[in-house]
Design a protein around this motif. Structure first.
Motif, mmCIF file in Angstrom:
data_model
loop_
_atom_site.group_PDB
_atom_site.id
_atom_site.type_symbol
_atom_site.label_atom_id
_atom_site.label_comp_id
_atom_site.label_asym_id
_atom_site.label_seq_id
_atom_site.Cartn_x
_atom_site.Cartn_y
_atom_site.Cartn_z
ATOM 1 N N TRP A 6 0.827 -1.204 0.000
ATOM 2 C CA TRP A 6 0.000 0.000 0.000
ATOM 3 C C TRP A 6 0.865 1.259 0.000
ATOM 4 O O TRP A 6 0.608 2.203 -0.742
ATOM 5 N N ILE A 7 1.911 1.270 0.834
ATOM 6 C CA ILE A 7 2.811 2.425 0.887
ATOM 7 C C ILE A 7 3.483 2.636 -0.462
ATOM 8 O O ILE A 7 3.591 3.766 -0.956
ATOM 9 N N THR A 8 3.923 1.542 -1.081
ATOM 10 C CA THR A 8 4.598 1.646 -2.376
ATOM 11 C C THR A 8 3.663 2.216 -3.435
ATOM 12 O O THR A 8 4.063 3.065 -4.235
ATOM 13 N N THR A 9 2.423 1.767 -3.451
ATOM 14 C CA THR A 9 1.488 2.271 -4.464
ATOM 15 C C THR A 9 1.083 3.715 -4.182
ATOM 16 O O THR A 9 0.757 4.448 -5.112
ATOM 17 N N ARG A 10 1.082 4.162 -2.941
ATOM 18 C CA ARG A 10 0.747 5.551 -2.632
ATOM 19 C C ARG A 10 1.837 6.502 -3.112
ATOM 20 O O ARG A 10 1.558 7.609 -3.543
ATOM 21 N N PHE A 11 3.106 6.076 -3.035
ATOM 22 C CA PHE A 11 4.212 6.937 -3.417
ATOM 23 C C PHE A 11 4.627 6.791 -4.875
ATOM 24 O O PHE A 11 5.550 7.451 -5.317
ATOM 25 N N ASN A 12 3.945 5.932 -5.621
ATOM 26 C CA ASN A 12 4.284 5.736 -7.032
ATOM 27 C C ASN A 12 3.656 6.873 -7.833
ATOM 28 O O ASN A 12 2.461 6.900 -8.078
ATOM 29 N N ARG A 13 4.480 7.808 -8.279
ATOM 30 C CA ARG A 13 4.002 8.991 -9.013
ATOM 31 C C ARG A 13 4.089 8.809 -10.518
ATOM 32 O O ARG A 13 3.833 9.733 -11.279
#
Length: 51
Positions: free
Chosen positions: A42-49
């Protein structure tokens, strides 16, 4: 010391120690690992710009 003899010594050590500890419940350990991995996903997908 060859690799097969080292592996055999490690197997003997693991069998002598018993393998599992009373406080390590496999269901709790697996559940905690799943929760941690889902949190990291979830953290990785939130910070994927890139998208």
């Amino acid at each position: 010391m060859s690799i097969p003899s080292t592996a055999a010594q490690l197997v003997n050590l693991a069998e002598a120690e018993g393998g599992n500890h009373e406080s390590l419940n496999p269901a709790v350990t697996g559940g905690a690992a799943l929760v941690i991995l889902l949190l990291l996903l979830w953290i990785t997908t939130r910070f994927n710009r890139d998208r």
